[in-house]
Write a protein that holds these residues in place. Structure first.
Motif, PDB file in Angstrom:
ATOM      1  N   GLU A 144       0.844  -1.184   0.000  1.00 19.22           N
ATOM      2  CA  GLU A 144       0.000   0.000   0.000  1.00 19.22           C
ATOM      3  C   GLU A 144       0.875   1.228   0.000  1.00 19.22           C
ATOM      4  O   GLU A 144       1.876   1.277   0.724  1.00 19.22           O
ATOM      5  CB  GLU A 144      -0.934  -0.001   1.218  1.00 19.22           C
ATOM      6  N   TYR A 145       0.490   2.209  -0.797  1.00 21.59           N
ATOM      7  CA  TYR A 145       1.304   3.416  -0.892  1.00 21.59           C
ATOM      8  C   TYR A 145       0.437   4.542  -1.453  1.00 21.59           C
ATOM      9  O   TYR A 145      -0.692   4.335  -1.892  1.00 21.59           O
ATOM     10  CB  TYR A 145       2.519   3.179  -1.787  1.00 21.59           C
ATOM     11  N   ARG A 146       1.006   5.741  -1.442  1.00 21.28           N
ATOM     12  CA  ARG A 146       0.306   6.908  -1.957  1.00 21.28           C
ATOM     13  C   ARG A 146       0.601   7.065  -3.445  1.00 21.28           C
ATOM     14  O   ARG A 146       1.760   6.930  -3.863  1.00 21.28           O
ATOM     15  CB  ARG A 146       0.733   8.163  -1.195  1.00 21.28           C
ATOM     16  N   PHE A 147      -0.431   7.385  -4.208  1.00 23.00           N
ATOM     17  CA  PHE A 147      -0.332   7.460  -5.664  1.00 23.00           C
ATOM     18  C   PHE A 147      -0.990   8.754  -6.134  1.00 23.00           C
ATOM     19  O   PHE A 147      -2.091   9.098  -5.689  1.00 23.00           O
ATOM     20  CB  PHE A 147      -1.030   6.245  -6.289  1.00 23.00           C
ATOM     21  N   ARG A 148      -0.327   9.478  -6.994  1.00 25.24           N
ATOM     22  CA  ARG A 148      -0.813  10.787  -7.418  1.00 25.24           C
ATOM     23  C   ARG A 148      -1.946  10.646  -8.435  1.00 25.24           C
ATOM     24  O   ARG A 148      -1.798  10.016  -9.484  1.00 25.24           O
ATOM     25  CB  ARG A 148       0.312  11.609  -8.044  1.00 25.24           C
ATOM     26  N   TRP A 156      -4.386   6.905  -1.399  1.00 19.88           N
ATOM     27  CA  TRP A 156      -3.815   5.613  -0.992  1.00 19.88           C
ATOM     28  C   TRP A 156      -4.404   4.514  -1.883  1.00 19.88           C
ATOM     29  O   TRP A 156      -5.606   4.469  -2.119  1.00 19.88           O
ATOM     30  CB  TRP A 156      -4.130   5.317   0.468  1.00 19.88           C
ATOM     31  N   VAL A 157      -3.500   3.629  -2.362  1.00 23.03           N
ATOM     32  CA  VAL A 157      -3.951   2.487  -3.151  1.00 23.03           C
ATOM     33  C   VAL A 157      -3.391   1.215  -2.539  1.00 23.03           C
ATOM     34  O   VAL A 157      -2.322   1.209  -1.939  1.00 23.03           O
ATOM     35  CB  VAL A 157      -3.512   2.596  -4.638  1.00 23.03           C
ATOM     36  N   SER A 158      -4.150   0.144  -2.715  1.00 26.54           N
ATOM     37  CA  SER A 158      -3.678  -1.199  -2.365  1.00 26.54           C
ATOM     38  C   SER A 158      -3.278  -1.874  -3.678  1.00 26.54           C
ATOM     39  O   SER A 158      -4.108  -2.019  -4.576  1.00 26.54           O
ATOM     40  CB  SER A 158      -4.776  -2.005  -1.665  1.00 26.54           C
ATOM     41  N   ASP A 159      -2.018  -2.226  -3.770  1.00 22.47           N
ATOM     42  CA  ASP A 159      -1.460  -2.760  -5.029  1.00 22.47           C
ATOM     43  C   ASP A 159      -1.129  -4.236  -4.818  1.00 22.47           C
ATOM     44  O   ASP A 159      -0.203  -4.586  -4.080  1.00 22.47           O
ATOM     45  CB  ASP A 159      -0.202  -1.979  -5.402  1.00 22.47           C
ATOM     46  N   GLU A 160      -1.907  -5.141  -5.446  1.00 25.88           N
ATOM     47  CA  GLU A 160      -1.669  -6.582  -5.335  1.00 25.88           C
ATOM     48  C   GLU A 160      -1.179  -7.104  -6.683  1.00 25.88           C
ATOM     49  O   GLU A 160      -1.834  -6.905  -7.706  1.00 25.88           O
ATOM     50  CB  GLU A 160      -2.949  -7.309  -4.921  1.00 25.88           C
ATOM     51  N   GLN A 161      -0.038  -7.778  -6.659  1.00 25.27           N
ATOM     52  CA  GLN A 161       0.586  -8.254  -7.898  1.00 25.27           C
ATOM     53  C   GLN A 161       0.770  -9.766  -7.850  1.00 25.27           C
ATOM     54  O   GLN A 161       1.048 -10.346  -6.790  1.00 25.27           O
ATOM     55  CB  GLN A 161       1.948  -7.580  -8.111  1.00 25.27           C
ATOM     56  N   ILE A 181      -8.260   2.785  -1.729  1.00 24.58           N
ATOM     57  CA  ILE A 181      -8.759   2.520  -0.379  1.00 24.58           C
ATOM     58  C   ILE A 181      -9.015   3.811   0.391  1.00 24.58           C
ATOM     59  O   ILE A 181      -9.312   3.779   1.588  1.00 24.58           O
ATOM     60  CB  ILE A 181      -7.783   1.614   0.384  1.00 24.58           C
ATOM     61  N   THR A 182      -8.939   4.957  -0.311  1.00 24.43           N
ATOM     62  CA  THR A 182      -9.237   6.241   0.346  1.00 24.43           C
ATOM     63  C   THR A 182     -10.728   6.521   0.359  1.00 24.43           C
ATOM     64  O   THR A 182     -11.294   7.044   1.308  1.00 24.43           O
ATOM     65  CB  THR A 182      -8.536   7.385  -0.406  1.00 24.43           C
ATOM     66  N   ALA A 183     -11.410   6.181  -0.707  1.00 20.38           N
ATOM     67  CA  ALA A 183     -12.824   6.520  -0.801  1.00 20.38           C
ATOM     68  C   ALA A 183     -13.626   5.313  -1.260  1.00 20.38           C
ATOM     69  O   ALA A 183     -14.494   5.398  -2.122  1.00 20.38           O
ATOM     70  CB  ALA A 183     -13.011   7.684  -1.757  1.00 20.38           C
ATOM     71  N   ARG A 184     -13.297   4.163  -0.672  1.00 20.88           N
ATOM     72  CA  ARG A 184     -13.897   2.912  -1.122  1.00 20.88           C
ATOM     73  C   ARG A 184     -15.410   2.898  -0.897  1.00 20.88           C
ATOM     74  O   ARG A 184     -16.174   2.417  -1.737  1.00 20.88           O
ATOM     75  CB  ARG A 184     -13.222   1.754  -0.387  1.00 20.88           C
ATOM     76  N   LYS A 185     -15.880   3.405   0.283  1.00 21.38           N
ATOM     77  CA  LYS A 185     -17.304   3.322   0.605  1.00 21.38           C
ATOM     78  C   LYS A 185     -18.127   4.438  -0.045  1.00 21.38           C
ATOM     79  O   LYS A 185     -19.342   4.412   0.048  1.00 21.38           O
ATOM     80  CB  LYS A 185     -17.481   3.368   2.129  1.00 21.38           C
TER      81      LYS A 185
END
Length: 837
Positions: A144-148, A156-161, A181-185
């Motif tokens: 998970e990290y911050r993405f512009r 914030w995004v959850s990156d699964e590879q 995962i910042t505004a999922r709901k």
């Protein structure tokens, strides 16, 4: 205000109470409209409360469905992307919702290999890249990290590879997902679109995605729509039947698959392969990969899996297994043992066919687990020779050897060992594949035939009149016939087999049998031993009894020596008489050479017409048929090179005929027409030799080239009778060919004429004339003539060098090319750089 009402009874009670209150307030007078208002109010309140309850239940249901969807999406990507797993790591795919979720169009990702790295927050980038190795170690990785975002804000995004590998296990592609995962709901519409996208991907995917509870009744919870396309079943068949999977696994596979199911709870993932019944009743092979999903407490919550059809791969594997079994059966019944070992490093064994046990008595493991198996079993007398020849395998790619090999029972058998070298795609040695074939019966028959042949050879050797001896590689006597024994019997019996040649030689010298060795025994023995060890031309021995013995020795294939001793006493006497006569002839020829050399002009005369020059004049037999001539003429000089028929004495006589006419021809010919010299010489030779008469017997003549050089005009005129002039300068080497007619000979008319070729020359031009003694000389590896092309290349190579250096180069190249070939003809080569005033 009436309180909250949830049942019809409560509504009725509330309406009755309100009505009673209205009646008390009206004191007997009932207002119908007021009653209707009370009833309407009560009903509206009840209906509103029921709608509010339904709406709240709907919200709760939607929340439950949203939570369910979130769990499924946790195992699937949100923004799905992929890129190459090696080389340039170029982008391959990205889902269309990247624009809605992150603001970028798919092209911005697909056309920019550095898209991701430029948009990760600088404070997160180093950590994420450092953890990237875990992806290749574990096959999947989540971070998970911050993405512009496109708007410049970081989310914030959850990156699964996941790593996708090819059938060799090599990384092929990385498939991953970015989940916001910042505004999922808050993103219900985005999640709906994602769910539709996911449904489409699952429908077109090659694998059926499914899930079921990880505890309790293990009830099915989800299956992708493509189950209909891949296995023929509607999703409801799976979702409404808890025993759907178990009832369709092949009965022979079910116990083992269920027994292994515990691994998914131990390792959080598990994969298995088994047969599964399709809707049409046929069985397919499935690869079933399962992942365990746990809740926040770590308890098993759900199992998500995929079924991939691997029927074709399993069929190929089964075909391969059948082929291997077939090959093993063939190798087992084959007469030859097939083996292989590494071609580098420790040369470790890699394979042996099962028939090793039947053919040689050993178990395969005895070969495979012992790197020294082969070497320890080759017969000690054969090992050194076999290992020495092993280099041929790496030179030629294949090699065959025959040697004795110890079987399991301790006996030796003969084997034919045929080996082939296998190289990798770089051409480097990789593996040696060979076969051992027992050839004991053939070798026994060959040895019997050899013994019979040796006996026949012995009988034949004994029957010849010359002495004969054979020595082995250690220079020990193997056999000698009766004549050999007579020649080396010094009174105490002939030499015995096993004696060395040096021992035999010293014995006969000490006994005085060799006349030549009496005055210097040790020196003679050393010379004779050297001749024996490196045999060449026959050696002549003078014996004490006055006889002469010629010893002819040769090497054998196994490094031994064979010698033949011939009685040459009578021949030697004849030779001595012939030598005396030959000496008289040689003296006459040497005197004739002095006469021939005296008649030829001095080389220094060529200096009058050239800056630099060289002359090679080498008769083959003391005297010869080649000649050269330099003579002043009215406007310059004449340079002539000729080749008369024959060599030796006949050729020399022909040169006398030519010389006798040259002075007269040069005086009579016009100064600019060397062709007249050749024409006059032609008529004179024919007349002198009677070739213009029908009764004449000779058909001799000559080839010649004549050059008239005029230094004042820097001009040369050339005429050739089957002769060429060569010109060399910075532009190359050219051949100036004369006429294809000779001087003399019966086949040419008496009035034959020749052609003049005028050549202006300038500084840097060199000219050459050569007889065919150079051009026709045989040599080289193929026994071909030296040729004009090789001569031309030699002149080109040394163009501009001093003439003496060129002469040395010509001599050296001719000697190298001629090698051991005999000289075929007389040789004359003239090179000169003409003067120019």
């Amino acid at each position: 205000m009436v309180g909250l009402m949830t049942t019809l009874r409560e509504c009725a009670d509330a309406a009755a109470a309100a009505l009673a209150e209205l009646l008390r307030a009206s004191k007997g007078k009932v207002d119908t409209a007021a009653v209707a208002d009370v009833i309407e109010t009560v009903l509206n309140q009840a209906t509103g409360e029921r709608e509010e309850g339904a709406r709240r239940r709907l919200v709760d249901l939607q929340a439950s469905m949203q939570e369910r969807l979130t769990r499924l999406l946790d195992a699937s990507p949100a923004v799905i992307y992929s890129f190459k797993a090696k080389d340039d790591f170029a982008p391959i795919f990205v889902s269309g919702n990247i624009e809605r979720l992150l603001g970028y169009s798919p092209d911005e990702y697909l056309r920019n290999a550095d898209f991701w790295r430029e948009r990760v927050h600088p404070n997160d980038l180093a950590t994420i890249e450092a953890e990237q190795t875990k992806l290749f170690e574990n096959g999947q990785h989540t971070t998970e990290y911050r993405f512009r975002h496109k708007d410049g804000a970081y989310r914030w995004v959850s990156d699964e590879q996941h790593v996708i590998r090819n059938d060799k296990g090599e990384p092929l592609e990385i498939v991953g997902s970015w989940s916001d995962i910042t505004a999922r709901k808050k993103a219900e519409e985005a999640e709906d679109a994602l769910q539709a996208r996911l449904a489409l991907l699952l429908e077109t995917a090659p694998a059926v995605i499914y899930s079921f509870k990880a505890s309790g009744d293990y009830a099915p919870t989800f299956v992708s729509e493509n189950i209909k396309r891949l296995l023929g079943y509607c999703p409801d068949k799976y979702l409404k039947n808890a025993d759907f999977w178990r009832a369709r696994v092949h009965p022979d596979d079910l116990p083992q698959v269920e027994a292994d199911q515990v691994k998914v709870f131990e390792q959080d993932r598990h994969s298995a392969e088994y047969r599964f019944r399709n809707i049409d009743g046929t069985y397919r092979w499935l690869s079933d990969e399962q992942h365990l999903i746990r809740d926040e407490k770590g308890e098993p919550l759900e199992i998500v899996g995929s079924w991939s059809d691997v029927t074709q791969r399993k069929a190929a594997e089964q075909a391969e297994d059948a082929l291997k079994a077939r090959i093993a059966l063939l190798l087992e019944s084959a007469p030859a043992v097939v083996y292989s070992f590494a071609a580098t490093g420790d040369f470790a064994p890699t394979f042996i066919s099962e028939n090793l046990k039947r053919v040689l008595g050993y178990c395969p493991d005895e070969y495979l687990k012992n790197a020294d198996f082969w070497r320890a079993r080759v017969h000690p007398e054969d090992l050194a020779a076999v290992e020495a020849e092993q280099v041929k395998l790496f030179e030629h790619g294949s090699h065959i050897a025959e040697y004795r090999f110890r079987k399991k029972d301790g006996t030796y058998c003969w084997v034919s060992d045929e080996q082939h070298l296998i190289r990798d795609h770089h051409g480097q040695p990789m593996e040696v594949v060979g076969s051992w074939s027992e050839v004991t019966a053939r070798k026994t028959a060959e040895q019997a035939a050899l013994q019979a042949s040796e006996q026949r050879l012995t009988d034949a050797i004994e029957s010849i009149s010359e002495g004969f001896s054979l020595y082995d590689a250690q220079d020990r006597l193997v056999l000698g016939n009766y004549k050999y024994k007579e020649l080396f019997d010094h009174g105490e019996g002939p030499p015995k087999p096993g004696m060395t040649y040096e021992e035999i030689l010293r014995t006969v010298v000490e006994s005085g049998l060799i006349q030549d060795a009496r005055s210097r025994p040790e020196a003679w023995i050393e010379e004779r031993l050297a001749q024996h060890r490196n045999p060449g031309e026959p050696v002549l021995e003078h014996r004490a009894n006055g006889s002469w013995i010629q010893v002819s020795e040769r090497r054998t294939e196994n490094a031994g020596r064979v010698a033949v001793y011939s009685e040459l006493t009578e021949l030697k006497d004849s030779e001595q008489r012939a030598a005396a006569a030959n000496q008289l002839i040689l003296q006459s020829l040497r005197y004739a050479r002095r006469i021939q050399a005296a008649i030829l002009p001095q080389l220094r005369e060529l200096a009058a017409v050239s800056h630099d020059h060289f002359l090679i004049w080498e008769p083959r037999d003391i005297v010869g048929g080649d000649f050269f001539w330099f003579q002043p003429i009215r406007d310059g000089h004449a340079v002539i090179v000729g080749d008369c028929t024959g060599h030796g004495v006949p050729g020399a006589f022909m040169t006398l005929v030519a010389w006798g006419m040259l002075d007269r021809m040069l005086q009579l010919a016009p100064s600019e027409n060397p062709s007249e010299v050749l024409a006059g010489l032609h008529r004179g030779v024919q007349s002198l030799l009677g070739q213009d008469q029908k009764t004449g017997e000779t058909d001799d003549g000559l080839e010649a080239g004549v050059c008239f050089i005029n230094p004042d005009r820097k001009k040369m005129t050339f005429a050739g009778a089957r002769f060429s002039l060569w010109r060399s300068n910075e532009r190359g080497v050219t051949e100036i060919k004369g006429d294809r007619k000779g001087v003399g000979y019966r086949r040419y008319p008496k009035e034959t004429s020749f052609t003049d070729i005028t050549l202006p020359y300038r500084a840097g031009d060199s000219f050459y004339m050569t007889t065919d003694g150079l051009i026709d000389q045989i040599g080289g590896p193929r026994g071909r003539s030296f040729g004009k092309s090789r001569f031309q290349q030699l002149l080109k190579k040394y163009q501009g060098h001093p003439m003496q250096i060129q002469a040395a180069a010509v001599r050296k190249e001719l000697a190298r090319y001629q090698g051991q070939q005999i000289r075929r003809d007389d040789l004359t080569i003239l090179g000169f750089v003409p003067l120019g005033r």
